[in-house]
Design a protein around this motif. Structure first.
Motif, PDB file in Angstrom:
ATOM      1  N   ALA B 144       2.054  12.573  -4.002  1.00  0.00           N
ATOM      2  CA  ALA B 144       1.175  11.453  -4.363  1.00  0.00           C
ATOM      3  C   ALA B 144       0.878  10.598  -3.131  1.00  0.00           C
ATOM      4  O   ALA B 144      -0.253  10.161  -2.917  1.00  0.00           O
ATOM      5  N   ARG B 145       1.921  10.389  -2.309  1.00  0.00           N
ATOM      6  CA  ARG B 145       1.722   9.597  -1.078  1.00  0.00           C
ATOM      7  C   ARG B 145       0.674  10.254  -0.187  1.00  0.00           C
ATOM      8  O   ARG B 145      -0.224   9.586   0.338  1.00  0.00           O
ATOM      9  N   LYS B 146       0.789  11.557  -0.053  1.00  0.00           N
ATOM     10  CA  LYS B 146      -0.155  12.297   0.795  1.00  0.00           C
ATOM     11  C   LYS B 146      -1.589  12.145   0.266  1.00  0.00           C
ATOM     12  O   LYS B 146      -2.531  11.876   1.026  1.00  0.00           O
ATOM     13  N   LEU B 147      -1.752  12.320  -1.036  1.00  0.00           N
ATOM     14  CA  LEU B 147      -3.094  12.258  -1.608  1.00  0.00           C
ATOM     15  C   LEU B 147      -3.676  10.854  -1.481  1.00  0.00           C
ATOM     16  O   LEU B 147      -4.855  10.675  -1.174  1.00  0.00           O
ATOM     17  N   LYS B 148      -2.832   9.846  -1.719  1.00  0.00           N
ATOM     18  CA  LYS B 148      -3.325   8.458  -1.621  1.00  0.00           C
ATOM     19  C   LYS B 148      -3.741   8.142  -0.190  1.00  0.00           C
ATOM     20  O   LYS B 148      -4.792   7.532   0.042  1.00  0.00           O
ATOM     21  N   LEU B 149      -2.922   8.557   0.763  1.00  0.00           N
ATOM     22  CA  LEU B 149      -3.283   8.313   2.159  1.00  0.00           C
ATOM     23  C   LEU B 149      -4.610   8.996   2.488  1.00  0.00           C
ATOM     24  O   LEU B 149      -5.436   8.444   3.216  1.00  0.00           O
ATOM     25  N   GLY B 150      -4.803  10.186   1.919  1.00  0.00           N
ATOM     26  CA  GLY B 150      -6.059  10.897   2.139  1.00  0.00           C
ATOM     27  C   GLY B 150      -7.251  10.096   1.647  1.00  0.00           C
ATOM     28  O   GLY B 150      -8.285  10.021   2.313  1.00  0.00           O
ATOM     29  N   VAL B 151      -7.094   9.476   0.486  1.00  0.00           N
ATOM     30  CA  VAL B 151      -8.181   8.655  -0.052  1.00  0.00           C
ATOM     31  C   VAL B 151      -8.448   7.470   0.873  1.00  0.00           C
ATOM     32  O   VAL B 151      -9.593   7.194   1.241  1.00  0.00           O
ATOM     33  N   TYR B 152      -7.365   6.783   1.281  1.00  0.00           N
ATOM     34  CA  TYR B 152      -7.558   5.626   2.171  1.00  0.00           C
ATOM     35  C   TYR B 152      -8.118   6.037   3.533  1.00  0.00           C
ATOM     36  O   TYR B 152      -8.803   5.270   4.200  1.00  0.00           O
ATOM     37  N   ASP B 153      -7.811   7.257   3.919  1.00  0.00           N
ATOM     38  CA  ASP B 153      -8.258   7.739   5.228  1.00  0.00           C
ATOM     39  C   ASP B 153      -9.709   8.223   5.200  1.00  0.00           C
ATOM     40  O   ASP B 153     -10.263   8.613   6.210  1.00  0.00           O
ATOM     41  N   GLY B 154     -10.303   8.230   4.006  1.00  0.00           N
ATOM     42  CA  GLY B 154     -11.705   8.632   3.933  1.00  0.00           C
ATOM     43  C   GLY B 154     -11.879  10.118   3.658  1.00  0.00           C
ATOM     44  O   GLY B 154     -12.932  10.679   3.928  1.00  0.00           O
ATOM     45  N   SER B 162      -9.525   7.507  -7.128  1.00  0.00           N
ATOM     46  CA  SER B 162      -9.131   6.370  -6.296  1.00  0.00           C
ATOM     47  C   SER B 162      -7.618   6.436  -6.129  1.00  0.00           C
ATOM     48  O   SER B 162      -6.932   7.123  -6.893  1.00  0.00           O
ATOM     49  N   ALA B 163      -7.096   5.720  -5.149  1.00  0.00           N
ATOM     50  CA  ALA B 163      -5.662   5.773  -4.891  1.00  0.00           C
ATOM     51  C   ALA B 163      -4.874   5.307  -6.112  1.00  0.00           C
ATOM     52  O   ALA B 163      -3.796   5.824  -6.404  1.00  0.00           O
ATOM     53  N   ILE B 206       2.925   2.368   5.670  1.00  0.00           N
ATOM     54  CA  ILE B 206       1.485   2.389   5.946  1.00  0.00           C
ATOM     55  C   ILE B 206       0.704   2.370   4.633  1.00  0.00           C
ATOM     56  O   ILE B 206      -0.260   1.617   4.467  1.00  0.00           O
ATOM     57  N   LEU B 207       1.173   3.183   3.684  1.00  0.00           N
ATOM     58  CA  LEU B 207       0.498   3.253   2.386  1.00  0.00           C
ATOM     59  C   LEU B 207       0.519   1.888   1.695  1.00  0.00           C
ATOM     60  O   LEU B 207      -0.505   1.428   1.170  1.00  0.00           O
ATOM     61  N   GLU B 208       1.684   1.235   1.735  1.00  0.00           N
ATOM     62  CA  GLU B 208       1.776  -0.070   1.058  1.00  0.00           C
ATOM     63  C   GLU B 208       0.861  -1.086   1.714  1.00  0.00           C
ATOM     64  O   GLU B 208       0.284  -1.950   1.050  1.00  0.00           O
ATOM     65  N   ASP B 209       0.718  -0.977   3.036  1.00  0.00           N
ATOM     66  CA  ASP B 209      -0.199  -1.888   3.719  1.00  0.00           C
ATOM     67  C   ASP B 209      -1.641  -1.648   3.258  1.00  0.00           C
ATOM     68  O   ASP B 209      -2.394  -2.583   3.010  1.00  0.00           O
ATOM     69  N   ASP B 212      -2.069  -3.121  -0.096  1.00  0.00           N
ATOM     70  CA  ASP B 212      -2.184  -4.582  -0.064  1.00  0.00           C
ATOM     71  C   ASP B 212      -3.496  -5.026   0.570  1.00  0.00           C
ATOM     72  O   ASP B 212      -3.672  -6.208   0.885  1.00  0.00           O
ATOM     73  N   GLY B 213      -4.376  -4.088   0.818  1.00  0.00           N
ATOM     74  CA  GLY B 213      -5.685  -4.452   1.366  1.00  0.00           C
ATOM     75  C   GLY B 213      -5.742  -4.442   2.875  1.00  0.00           C
ATOM     76  O   GLY B 213      -6.743  -4.832   3.475  1.00  0.00           O
ATOM     77  N   GLY B 214      -4.664  -3.977   3.527  1.00  0.00           N
ATOM     78  CA  GLY B 214      -4.659  -3.939   4.989  1.00  0.00           C
ATOM     79  C   GLY B 214      -5.304  -2.678   5.529  1.00  0.00           C
ATOM     80  O   GLY B 214      -5.920  -1.908   4.783  1.00  0.00           O
ATOM     81  N   ASP B 215      -5.147  -2.476   6.853  1.00  0.00           N
ATOM     82  CA  ASP B 215      -5.748  -1.303   7.486  1.00  0.00           C
ATOM     83  C   ASP B 215      -4.746  -0.163   7.640  1.00  0.00           C
ATOM     84  O   ASP B 215      -4.968   0.760   8.427  1.00  0.00           O
ATOM     85  N   GLY B 216      -3.642  -0.240   6.920  1.00  0.00           N
ATOM     86  CA  GLY B 216      -2.655   0.824   7.028  1.00  0.00           C
ATOM     87  C   GLY B 216      -1.899   0.760   8.331  1.00  0.00           C
ATOM     88  O   GLY B 216      -1.924   1.695   9.129  1.00  0.00           O
ATOM     89  N   VAL B 217      -1.215  -0.355   8.534  1.00  0.00           N
ATOM     90  CA  VAL B 217      -0.511  -0.574   9.794  1.00  0.00           C
ATOM     91  C   VAL B 217       0.971  -0.787   9.498  1.00  0.00           C
ATOM     92  O   VAL B 217       1.332  -1.430   8.511  1.00  0.00           O
ATOM     93  N   THR B 218       1.829  -0.228  10.352  1.00  0.00           N
ATOM     94  CA  THR B 218       3.267  -0.429  10.164  1.00  0.00           C
ATOM     95  C   THR B 218       3.659  -1.823  10.647  1.00  0.00           C
ATOM     96  O   THR B 218       2.864  -2.516  11.264  1.00  0.00           O
ATOM     97  N   SER B 219       4.901  -2.190  10.388  1.00  0.00           N
ATOM     98  CA  SER B 219       5.346  -3.516  10.835  1.00  0.00           C
ATOM     99  C   SER B 219       5.372  -3.594  12.363  1.00  0.00           C
ATOM    100  O   SER B 219       5.355  -4.669  12.944  1.00  0.00           O
ATOM    101  N   ASN B 220       5.411  -2.417  13.022  1.00  0.00           N
ATOM    102  CA  ASN B 220       5.351  -2.434  14.498  1.00  0.00           C
ATOM    103  C   ASN B 220       3.916  -2.505  14.995  1.00  0.00           C
ATOM    104  O   ASN B 220       3.676  -2.419  16.201  1.00  0.00           O
ATOM    105  N   GLY B 221       2.973  -2.599  14.069  1.00  0.00           N
ATOM    106  CA  GLY B 221       1.580  -2.716  14.485  1.00  0.00           C
ATOM    107  C   GLY B 221       0.930  -1.369  14.783  1.00  0.00           C
ATOM    108  O   GLY B 221      -0.130  -1.308  15.391  1.00  0.00           O
TER     109      GLY B 221
END
Lengths: 341, 609
Positions: B144-154, B162-163, B206-209, B212-221
């Protein structure tokens, strides 16, 4: 004299700053930017990617590129450069200084070896040609020198690579050393060190040979001309009349005086060979400084291109600078600008 | 419907000849004295796929050595970051969700073993017992994580889900809610090429970001597309072990369910900078296989018999694109005339005699390499195949008629429009793409002979994409007409209803089109987007599907939004002196790539004595 040194040093700095500035702006006026280069790469390597995915990646690449005005970028770059920071390569994911630091020794190794060998061959051949002036050997060698010196070194590179590398399989077709060899330079393990150096030399052999074939003729002709000129000098007749041995005359009177003017040319050549390494290293896939120039150009990696430009510029400029400053000291016949104070 | 049992290989033929062991890390020994019957191994192309590797297939202590063209120390394992991604090793370190057999257009199970598709829901079954190299088992959450990331990645899946609609309902089941009905073909195509390469750390963050409406960024940026992973936590039958500047070492993952098919301990990737060096390494036996390598005929002829070539269809090819807003190329007759003049067979032969096939009928449907004397692309046209224009090439009479009907006249050997302007154009292509360059030069020759003043302009890659294609700076160029998907929908969409169609080709959304096969019939409005929407949802294999494909193919064939010229095959190689491997006719050898997929199914094994 001191005034001349100061003047040359200022000239050196002005030259370097000017070239850096010109390069900075020129490469940014290249058609197509880093994002376009990435798009090309993505399309070529990942045909299955959707357009949206490609666009996302291209945008990510654009975000890395600073969007400050060019002038601000330029001043930032100069300030960072003065602190030894050349920025981070956008495609290699490492600081430019790190990439260049790992590449420069290889280019120096190849080019220094090539220039050294070519110098020895060229000087010996030139002296011999002068000594046997007008003989069949002289005319044949002169023609050979002119011909080999007129064909660019990368042509030899391609021919050697094709014949000795590909057809006969005598030499590797790329790389700095074999995958199976662990890079070792350690006096405690002489066998491994020798093995590694031998392997590295074998990888560099064709590249070195290409440069030697291209460069030797220039030295030989220069040496021949200088020697013949000296052979007609009065002091040589005096030396002969004094009954000095031929050997002494050849080495002390002719050789020395003929070689001295070549010293400057040699220093300048070393500088220019750094620039010349660009095409050759690409042909031999030899990751030296020149190789990264093309990589950077191809992928519009501005920081990397700038880094290589700067290295090449500084090498040439410093080569000429040292030649200028030391020539008067090596050859007293040449008085420096303004002579002695 | 997927079949959850993995196919397995046949028993390797034993040869009474001791092989020379390659000491790990020692340079390749090169050709071994006396050819070891390259033809009597299982690679004669007639192997069945229902046998198993014998249980007593001896474990042989030799590594499989392949090549990598990236600097090994710079390689990373985040597939979303294209700079220095470990492309070939990734096929071994990660399992794919599903595997695609290019020759029969069928999907084989991977991490996803089964799929059920209804109008509003897709249910995926996850393979049990596949471990992450870090120890945990791969579960539905990971898929599921893989598929959702795929959706967010375009990715493609975002078109019909939708995710929020993707959910792991139990440990081995993922449900994908559909916002529009979608055919099985389209759904599976959207999974193609996806690997199970997103372990919880760092991808969950990244997925949680993203969520939450972010650009998919880790806490390290670090963003999804610029993150680098040096030591991957993979899911494949080989796991990361070690690397130095020249070599990457992968070790067999004993816990992986496919490991029983693998009788060798290591897979190594050695750094080679260029094609020439790879040719040499393959020739001497320094490497055992290469996933993808362009080898020209004269080089291929010099390979010893032990080098087995696999040609794989990537559904990829080049064609001619036009700026449809140009006063000449916006005219259908001009495009048709160009198509009649260019001899595609001649072009394909020049740009890749062993690796390029001319497009048989320009319809935009991929599949132009002959299979059993048939052209797969033409199957879609059924018995209407003869109603499509073949544009044979060198048909100068027909081309002249078309140009004259559009008001052109030949004057002094060159065609001029009614205002007296010559019909001329530079045809642009990236100068470094040799197959494009060769193709362009032949096309320019054909056009010039006919009186159209075409001129080939080689461009730097970045300039070609930045200034020409995507910068509004071309009239005619060489570009792909394909999307690397076998199902026709994707190519039609690319040519008729995509960002490229509007921004690059500037091709109208609506055209006037006569009925299929009746070029002289009454023209009616044709809106590609509507037809494509129907094709997206139509039942796979139905008459309605065939009819839609034929109409869209007719639009491409008659109006030529793009002129498809040729298709290409990828060349893949395995050496047989130390390896038993099936031949190219085995459908498993048509999965990307023989040297990475065949070991999983026991069809590439180390030769024992």
């Amino acid at each position: 004299m001191v005034r001349y040194y100061i003047k040359r040093t200022v000239q050196l700095l002005v030259t370097i700053v000017t070239v850096v500035s010109l390069s900075f702006f020129l490469i940014r006026f290249l058609p197509g930017g880093p994002a376009d280069a990435l798009r090309a790469e993505l399309l070529q390597n990942n045909p299955g990617m959707s357009q949206a995915q490609i666009n996302r990646r291209v945008e990510a690449r654009l975000n890395i590129a600073p969007d400050d005005p060019l002038l601000v970028q330029y001043t930032d770059y100069l300030i960072n450069l003065s602190q030894g920071d050349m920025g981070t390569s956008t495609t290699q994911g490492a600081p430019v200084t790190e990439i260049l630091a790992s590449a420069i020794p290889w280019t120096i190794f190849v080019m220094a070896t090539a220039v050294g060998v070519a110098f020895v061959i060229g000087i010996s051949a030139g002296a011999l040609m002068a000594y046997k002036e007008g003989s069949r050997f002289d005319s044949t060698a002169t023609v050979a020198a002119i011909v080999t010196n007129s064909v660019p070194d990368y042509i030899y590179g391609i021919l050697l690579l094709w014949i000795l590398g590909f057809q006969l399989g005598l030499f590797p077709l790329g790389g700095r050393y074999s995958g199976a060899v662990e890079p070792t330079i350690n006096l405690l393990t002489p066998m491994q060190t020798v093995g590694f150096l031998g392997d590295a030399l074998r990888h560099a052999a064709l590249l070195i040979t290409s440069v030697v074939i291209f460069v030797w003729g220039g030295w030989a002709l220069g040496m021949r001309g200088n020697s013949i000129q000296i052979l007609g000098e009065d002091y040589l007749r005096v030396a002969r009349l004094r009954g000095l041995s031929e050997r002494r005359i050849a080495l002390r009177y002719v050789g020395r005086n003929a070689v001295l003017p070549m010293y400057t040319a040699m220093l300048i050549t070393v500088g220019f060979l750094f620039g010349g390494s660009v095409i050759l290293e690409q042909i031999f896939s030899y990751p030296g400084v020149g190789y990264y120039m093309i990589e950077g150009l191809h992928r519009r990696d501005y920081p990397l291109m700038m880094g290589v430009f700067i290295v090449i510029t500084i090498t040439v400029a410093i080569g000429v600078y040292i030649a200028d400053l030391t020539y008067g000291w090596i050859d007293p016949r040449a008085s420096a600008d303004g002579g002695s104070d | 419907m997927g079949d959850s049992s993995l196919p397995t290989g046949k028993e390797p033929v034993r040869l009474n000849r001791r092989r020379l062991l390659q000491a790990a890390g020692a340079a390749g020994v090169g050709s071994i004295a006396g050819c070891i019957g390259g033809d009597q191994d299982s690679g004669n192309g007639n192997s069945s796929s229902d046998s198993t590797p014998s249980d007593d297939a001896d474990f042989v202590d030799q590594p499989f050595v392949s090549v990598e063209t990236l600097a090994i120390d710079q390689m990373h394992f985040n597939s979303y970051n294209q700079d220095n991604f470990a492309y070939s090793p990734g096929y071994l370190v990660f399992d794919e969700l599903i595997y695609y057999q290019a020759d029969v257009s069928e999907y084989q199970p991977g991490i996803v073993t089964d799929w059920e598709i209804t109008d509003d829901l897709v249910t995926l079954t996850v393979r049990e017992g596949v471990p992450w190299h870090g120890g945990e088992e791969v579960t539905a959450e990971d898929v599921a994580r893989k598929l959702k990331l795929g959706v967010y990645d375009g990715g493609t899946m975002g078109r019909f889900t939708s995710a929020e609609s993707i959910e792991a309902t139990d440990e081995y089941t993922v449900e994908v809610g559909l916002e529009v009905p979608v055919s099985e073909e389209i759904f599976l195509s959207s999974l193609k090429g996806d690997s199970m390469d997103v372990p919880e750390d760092p991808y969950q963050e990244i997925l949680e970001d993203f969520e939450d409406g972010g650009d998919g960024v880790t806490s390290n940026g670090e963003g999804l597309a610029d993150l680098t992973i040096d030591e991957p936590n993979g899911t494949g039958p080989f796991k990361y072990a070690d690397r130095n500047e020249q070599e990457l070492v992968l070790e067999r993952t004993e816990e992986h369910p496919d490991a029983e098919n693998i009788n060798f301990p290591e897979y190594r990737f050695r750094y080679f900078e260029n094609n020439q060096a790879q040719w040499q390494a393959l020739q001497t036996g320094e490497v055992d296989g290469v996933a993808i390598l362009h080898v020209p005929p004269e080089i291929h002829d010099g390979f010893p018999d032990e080098v087995k070539e696999y040609q794989i269809t990537p559904n990829w090819g080049a064609g001619v694109i036009f700026d449809h807003e140009h006063k000449h190329f916006g005219q259908r007759e001009v495009r048709q005339a160009i198509a009649h003049v260019i001899d595609r067979e001649d072009v394909a032969t020049s740009s890749g005699p062993r690796t390029k096939a001319p497009v048989d009928i320009p319809t935009g449907i991929p599949g132009n390499f002959e299979v059993d004397d048939e052209i797969p692309a033409n199957d879609w046209l059924g018995d209407r195949v003869d109603e499509y224009e073949t544009y044979e090439g060198q048909n100068t009479d027909r081309a002249a008629d078309l140009l004259e009907s559009a008001g052109f006249q030949k004057d002094g050997g060159t065609w001029h429009d009614s205002d007296g302007n010559p019909l001329q154009f530079p045809i642009k292509a990236p100068g470094g793409w040799t197959d494009y360059v060769d193709a362009c030069q032949v096309m320019v020759q054909h056009l010039s002979d006919f009186g159209i003043e075409a001129e080939f302009v080689a461009r730097d890659e970045a300039a070609f994409f930045g200034e020409d294609v995507y910068g509004d700076g071309f009239d005619v160029a060489m570009f792909q007409w394909t999307t690397a998907q076998a199902y026709p929908y994707f190519n039609f969409e690319f040519m008729l209803d995509s960002p490229d169609q509007t921004d690059v080709f500037k091709y109208p959304d609506e055209i006037e089109l006569p009925p299929v096969g009746e070029p002289d019939g009454a023209e009616e409005p044709f809106v590609s987007a509507d037809e494509l929407e129907d094709l997206l949802t139509v039942e796979t294999g139905s008459d309605e599907e065939a009819e839609l494909v034929q109409r869209l193919a007719w639009a491409v064939n008659y109006d030529l939004p793009v002129l498809p010229i040729q298709e290409t095959v990828d060349q893949s190689f395995v050496r047989t002196d130390n390896w038993d491997v099936v031949g190219p006719d085995d459908s498993d050898a048509q999965v990307d790539w023989p040297m990475t997929y065949l070991p999983r199914v026991g069809k590439l094994t180390a030769k024992s004595e």
